[in-house]
Design a protein around this motif. Structure first.
Motif, mmCIF file in Angstrom:
data_model
loop_
_atom_site.group_PDB
_atom_site.id
_atom_site.type_symbol
_atom_site.label_atom_id
_atom_site.label_comp_id
_atom_site.label_asym_id
_atom_site.label_seq_id
_atom_site.Cartn_x
_atom_site.Cartn_y
_atom_site.Cartn_z
ATOM 1 N N LYS A 34 -3.346 15.253 2.992
ATOM 2 C CA LYS A 34 -4.705 15.045 2.497
ATOM 3 C C LYS A 34 -4.836 15.145 0.974
ATOM 4 N N ASP A 35 -3.824 15.668 0.299
ATOM 5 C CA ASP A 35 -3.894 15.810 -1.158
ATOM 6 C C ASP A 35 -3.257 14.644 -1.898
ATOM 7 N N ALA A 36 -3.042 13.540 -1.214
ATOM 8 C CA ALA A 36 -2.440 12.372 -1.863
ATOM 9 C C ALA A 36 -3.415 11.801 -2.888
ATOM 10 N N PRO A 37 -2.902 11.306 -4.004
ATOM 11 C CA PRO A 37 -3.766 10.693 -5.017
ATOM 12 C C PRO A 37 -4.478 9.450 -4.475
ATOM 13 N N ALA A 38 -5.505 9.021 -5.157
ATOM 14 C CA ALA A 38 -6.262 7.830 -4.762
ATOM 15 C C ALA A 38 -5.319 6.635 -4.645
ATOM 16 N N GLY A 39 -5.469 5.891 -3.560
ATOM 17 C CA GLY A 39 -4.662 4.701 -3.359
ATOM 18 C C GLY A 39 -3.312 4.944 -2.722
ATOM 19 N N ALA A 74 5.255 8.842 1.099
ATOM 20 C CA ALA A 74 4.057 8.124 0.681
ATOM 21 C C ALA A 74 4.346 6.657 0.433
ATOM 22 N N HIS A 75 3.315 5.854 0.613
ATOM 23 C CA HIS A 75 3.371 4.434 0.303
ATOM 24 C C HIS A 75 2.113 4.087 -0.475
ATOM 25 N N TYR A 76 2.261 3.142 -1.402
ATOM 26 C CA TYR A 76 1.078 2.624 -2.071
ATOM 27 C C TYR A 76 1.336 1.213 -2.542
ATOM 28 N N GLN A 77 0.245 0.554 -2.894
ATOM 29 C CA GLN A 77 0.310 -0.839 -3.333
ATOM 30 C C GLN A 77 0.163 -0.917 -4.845
ATOM 31 N N HIS A 78 0.989 -1.733 -5.456
ATOM 32 C CA HIS A 78 0.836 -2.119 -6.862
ATOM 33 C C HIS A 78 0.957 -3.635 -6.893
ATOM 34 N N GLU A 79 -0.189 -4.280 -7.126
ATOM 35 C CA GLU A 79 -0.236 -5.752 -7.083
ATOM 36 C C GLU A 79 0.296 -6.230 -5.729
ATOM 37 N N ASN A 80 1.371 -7.000 -5.702
ATOM 38 C CA ASN A 80 1.901 -7.482 -4.419
ATOM 39 C C ASN A 80 3.138 -6.689 -3.971
ATOM 40 N N LEU A 81 3.319 -5.502 -4.527
ATOM 41 C CA LEU A 81 4.458 -4.649 -4.182
ATOM 42 C C LEU A 81 4.023 -3.480 -3.304
ATOM 43 N N VAL A 82 4.922 -3.036 -2.449
ATOM 44 C CA VAL A 82 4.739 -1.798 -1.698
ATOM 45 C C VAL A 82 5.731 -0.800 -2.269
ATOM 46 N N ASN A 121 4.212 16.317 -5.547
ATOM 47 C CA ASN A 121 3.066 16.143 -6.456
ATOM 48 C C ASN A 121 3.521 15.829 -7.876
ATOM 49 N N LYS A 122 4.575 16.465 -8.321
ATOM 50 C CA LYS A 122 5.110 16.179 -9.659
ATOM 51 C C LYS A 122 5.687 14.765 -9.723
ATOM 52 N N LEU A 160 3.913 3.077 -12.527
ATOM 53 C CA LEU A 160 3.501 1.924 -11.732
ATOM 54 C C LEU A 160 2.262 2.355 -10.939
ATOM 55 N N SER A 161 1.099 2.009 -11.418
ATOM 56 C CA SER A 161 -0.156 2.511 -10.855
ATOM 57 C C SER A 161 -0.452 1.958 -9.470
ATOM 58 N N ALA A 162 -1.282 2.687 -8.740
ATOM 59 C CA ALA A 162 -1.724 2.248 -7.412
ATOM 60 C C ALA A 162 -2.991 1.421 -7.551
ATOM 61 N N ASN A 163 -3.101 0.413 -6.711
ATOM 62 C CA ASN A 163 -4.341 -0.355 -6.635
ATOM 63 C C ASN A 163 -5.303 0.450 -5.779
ATOM 64 N N ALA A 164 -6.039 1.339 -6.398
ATOM 65 C CA ALA A 164 -6.927 2.237 -5.652
ATOM 66 C C ALA A 164 -8.288 1.605 -5.426
#
Length: 94
Positions: free
Chosen positions: A27-32, A50-58, A80-81, A90-94
């Motif tokens: 539950k403490d995962a960052p946005a996106g 964890a998984h997240y999206q950056h543009e068309n990348l996973v 977390n670090k 590489l930011s998340a598309n939140a």
């Protein structure tokens, strides 16, 4: 992935899939970021995946305990670090 929507769908489905395989929601995962955690058990090291999206990348980030006795809080702290640094690169598309 072929496009952003495909990447988002993949992230959502990977999140659901890991919950079916003994992970619980982190539950403490960052946005996106969709993340699950795994408590240590005999023959299973503690972990956060964890998984997240950056543009068309996973993007996948996984941290596991070095030893079978490593507790989940230690793994969470490391995750977390690492996820903070990863999202700076590489930011998340939140």
């Amino acid at each position: 992935m072929k496009d952003k929507e495909s990447a988002k769908t993949a992230v959502d489905e990977l999140g659901k899939l890991q919950l079916r395989y003994a992970f619980t929601e982190y539950k403490d995962a960052p946005a996106g970021v969709v993340a699950g955690e795994l408590a240590p058990k005999p023959n299973v090291r503690a972990g956060v995946r964890a998984h997240y999206q950056h543009e068309n990348l996973v993007v996948r980030v996984e941290v596991r305990g070095q030893e079978p006795t490593t507790d989940l809080n230690t793994v969470r702290d490391s995750f977390n670090k690492i996820i903070k640094l990863q999202l700076e690169a590489l930011s998340a598309n939140a």
